[in-house]
Design an enzyme around this catalytic site. Sequence first.
Site, PDB file in Angstrom:
ATOM      1  N   SER A   2     -10.581   8.538  13.022  1.00 16.77           N
ATOM      2  CA  SER A   2     -10.422   7.127  13.350  1.00 16.77           C
ATOM      3  C   SER A   2      -9.809   6.989  14.722  1.00 16.77           C
ATOM      4  O   SER A   2      -8.839   7.669  15.045  1.00 16.77           O
ATOM      5  CB  SER A   2      -9.526   6.445  12.326  1.00 16.77           C
ATOM      6  OG  SER A   2     -10.314   6.043  11.253  1.00 16.77           O
ATOM      7  N   HIS A  32      -6.476  -0.254  12.588  1.00 23.95           N
ATOM      8  CA  HIS A  32      -5.829   0.312  11.398  1.00 23.95           C
ATOM      9  C   HIS A  32      -4.952   1.513  11.728  1.00 23.95           C
ATOM     10  O   HIS A  32      -4.094   1.881  10.934  1.00 23.95           O
ATOM     11  CB  HIS A  32      -6.843   0.586  10.269  1.00 23.95           C
ATOM     12  CG  HIS A  32      -7.622   1.862  10.360  1.00 23.95           C
ATOM     13  ND1 HIS A  32      -8.925   1.922  10.807  1.00 23.95           N
ATOM     14  CD2 HIS A  32      -7.305   3.135  10.028  1.00 23.95           C
ATOM     15  CE1 HIS A  32      -9.356   3.172  10.746  1.00 23.95           C
ATOM     16  NE2 HIS A  32      -8.403   3.917  10.279  1.00 23.95           N
ATOM     17  N   ASP A  86     -12.377  -3.169  14.765  1.00 27.83           N
ATOM     18  CA  ASP A  86     -11.215  -2.336  14.420  1.00 27.83           C
ATOM     19  C   ASP A  86     -10.658  -1.618  15.655  1.00 27.83           C
ATOM     20  O   ASP A  86     -10.787  -0.403  15.782  1.00 27.83           O
ATOM     21  CB  ASP A  86     -11.636  -1.346  13.334  1.00 27.83           C
ATOM     22  CG  ASP A  86     -10.444  -0.677  12.656  1.00 27.83           C
ATOM     23  OD1 ASP A  86      -9.335  -0.772  13.196  1.00 27.83           O
ATOM     24  OD2 ASP A  86     -10.641  -0.060  11.601  1.00 27.83           O
TER      25      ASP A  86
HETATM   26  N1  ARG Z   1     -11.891   3.830   5.449  1.00 21.69           N
HETATM   27  C1  ARG Z   1     -11.345   3.946   6.754  1.00 21.69           C
HETATM   28  C2  ARG Z   1     -10.520   5.245   6.875  1.00 21.69           C
HETATM   29  O1  ARG Z   1     -10.399   6.007   5.998  1.00 21.69           O
HETATM   30  C3  ARG Z   1     -10.591   2.748   7.191  1.00 21.69           C
HETATM   31  C4  ARG Z   1      -9.346   2.472   6.427  1.00 21.69           C
HETATM   32  C5  ARG Z   1      -8.599   1.256   6.906  1.00 21.69           C
HETATM   33  N2  ARG Z   1      -9.167   0.036   6.429  1.00 21.69           N
HETATM   34  C6  ARG Z   1      -8.911  -0.520   5.207  1.00 21.69           C
HETATM   35  N3  ARG Z   1      -9.521  -1.615   4.865  1.00 21.69           N
HETATM   36  N4  ARG Z   1      -8.038   0.005   4.381  1.00 21.69           N
HETATM   37  O2  ARG Z   1      -9.440   5.445   7.098  1.00 21.69           O
HETATM   38  N1  ASP Z   2     -11.243   5.770   8.412  1.00 23.05           N
HETATM   39  C1  ASP Z   2     -11.001   7.181   8.636  1.00 23.05           C
HETATM   40  C2  ASP Z   2      -9.755   7.417   9.486  1.00 23.05           C
HETATM   41  O1  ASP Z   2      -8.829   6.645   9.430  1.00 23.05           O
HETATM   42  C3  ASP Z   2     -12.199   7.847   9.216  1.00 23.05           C
HETATM   43  C4  ASP Z   2     -13.087   8.388   8.133  1.00 23.05           C
HETATM   44  O2  ASP Z   2     -12.564   8.848   7.095  1.00 23.05           O
HETATM   45  O3  ASP Z   2     -14.294   8.369   8.351  1.00 23.05           O
HETATM   46  O4  ASP Z   2      -9.584   8.443  10.086  1.00 23.05           O
END
Ligand code: ARG
Ligand code: ASP
Length: 733
Positions: free
Chosen positions: A644, A83, A219
């Site tokens: 991330s 991502h 990921d």
């Molecule tokens: N929640 C994670 C972070 O804040 C992963 C986000 C990417 N994945 C998604 N399905 N949008 O960034």
């Molecule tokens: N998914 C998040 C990122 O892209 C990580 C988090 O918020 O735990 O940095």
Amino acid sequence: MKLLRLLVVLFSVPMFAQQGGMWIPSLLNGMNETEMTNLGMKMSIEDIYSVNQSSLKDAVPQFNGGCTSEVISPNGLLLTNHHCGYGEIQAHSSVEHDYLQDGFWAKSYAEELPNEDLEVTFIVSINDVTKEVLAGVDALKSEADKKALIQKNISNLQKTYKREDWQNVMIRTFYEGNQYMLFVTESFEDVRLVGAPPSSIGKFGSDTDNWVWPRHTGDFALFRIYADKNNRPAKYSKDNVPYQPKHFLPVSLDGIEQDDFTMVFGYPGRTQEYLPSYAVEQIVEVLNPAKIGIRDAALKVTDGYMRQDQAIKIQYASKFASTANYWKKWIGESQGLKKSNAVATKKAYEADFTNKVNKAGKQAEYGNLLPQFEKLYKEITPYALANDYFQESLRNDELISIGFRLYQLENAYKQNGEQSFNDRKANLIKGFEALYKDYNKNVDKDVFEKVIELYGKNAPADLTPAVIKNIDYTKLTNTIYAKTVLTSYDGIKALLNGNATEVINKMNQDPGFKLVKDLADNYFDKVAPKYQELNTEIAALQRTYMKAQLEMNPDARIFPDANSTLRVTYGKVNGYAPKDAVTYDYVTYLDGVMEKYVPGDYEFDVPQKLIDLYNTNDFGVYADKNGKLPVNFIGTNHTTGGNSGSPALDAEGNLIGLNFDRVWEGTMSDIYYDPAICRNIMVDARYILFVIDKYADAKHLIEEMKIVYPKQASKDKELKDNKLKKVKKNKKK
Ligand code: ARG
Ligand code: ASP
């Protein structure tokens, strides 16, 4: 009853529990080192951060400003999240070769794909420059003068600080203005795409599984850093060569067990752990519900269209994911703050703080802080709410966001004249081309009606423009969308055709633009000035409050809030119990991927080759001792957005996982870290290597890594030592 609860909370004082925190890598000596060693760490602090010898920090660059990455081979091979590299993978994709859909694997250096505007930044050194930055500041009275002098001191340092020509200097504040650190950095701009799994692995579970445990997502993506012939940063050139890092991370295939030491090293973006209870109350009761409400409405409309129409699905997929990410996070955050009694805990902490202030005889300095906060937060609430309604409308509806760009164009003309207008206009037209490719008028129109209705009905009445108050929202929407030309690229190009006076005349006859102008004028007249003024006061108060908290709790574990600089967080592999009768294990397996498998589904499809490998148990050396293939695991490391792509390291600094998310119940960790339920989610290194090796057959990439088995090695060593001892004993006899 209430008092009793307060007392219980007070005496368990979880505010500074022995867990959590994001620490500055150059300041780990003492308390952190002891804690880390107690948790099982076998490295020294110098192994993590050193300016004199190569250390872990030399393998962990920030990835494109918002994520983290790590070097995992002597040839600059770089690992980060799928991502995080999504934009680059998408940019290289087309209908003929869709790398998002099918994955991408370069078979040689020559096949690696260059990326414009992608850079990674290493930290060379970190130094405290608080004295230099705050020189002369105390003597000044007004906040504005202080700010200006700090800015001046910072730019002086930036100009004069000793560094090599290819390096940069960056200065950031810690502890809300109480400490300043200077970073010497090196940025590499030739970073090429090496490999990415298909989205059905790299984004498996998509939005449904986002922020959720148990998780089954691979990921990850691979890049490579290129440098010039002298191993220095350089713009892209075909003559550049793979970068030779000062340090790269060995990859451990030993795997993880319950309670194993873990450390996550990366660039957490922003946390607000030291807010007063009034601020947390405002987030839970007022601001989060408003923002969630707007996004909820926008997402529902968009989802309805995406499910009916494949073209719309493609147009809106990326926007939808990004809107849904924080929508979902805020819902989890509000629930978690309520469930963990964050406000009551803060209040108990504040009572304790007040006591300490009184005892220390510091009432004159700090006695007024909390009452002042209470007053200011009461005052700012309507402005903060109006601000969020305006910002979220802008963010979620395309017509409003397009109209706002035209509003800025008109202002550019008014303030800076024709030249500035023309420059901005040319840029806008270029940008609009891409925007309208992914634009659908029907989606936008329905989103507009919902967003404007929520804004008109729920923002504070005296801070909301009359045009959207007490009206028929369907009628307003129909009237605007029947006439506005902002809903197509041709329309907007025609509108922007002509000199400034002509264009501005035309704009001001467009009903879409006129509405946005009313919203924006109202915002800049009635909301923004007061909002900013109160915010400046709150920030000044927060700076003093932070200073007081440090002073009143000299032995407490008070870490500085995240600010996108390199931090160390540590903990252990551990599951959690989110609610009555539910406990979660700490690791998931490929079996779970197959349990979630929905053939053809855009979120839960599984590629055939992965199914085959599963059915034949073809996991190679990547299986655990029971023959199962681990996919994701969780730990008690305190992370946030920006972490991330961060490496998860074992006790000796080997890579065991790749951080990518947090668990739903613990998303409030940005405001209140509760060690009982806050967990970070990592991809198991064995799954990453399995996908590269068995799924993608990219063995040449595995070959350039350094694979280690430290637990095995230490067991072997123990065996050998024991044997030696026995031999010695026998000899003595
Ligand atoms: N929640 C994670 C972070 O804040 C992963 C986000 C990417 N994945 C998604 N399905 N949008 O960034
Ligand atoms: N998914 C998040 C990122 O892209 C990580 C988090 O918020 O735990 O940095």
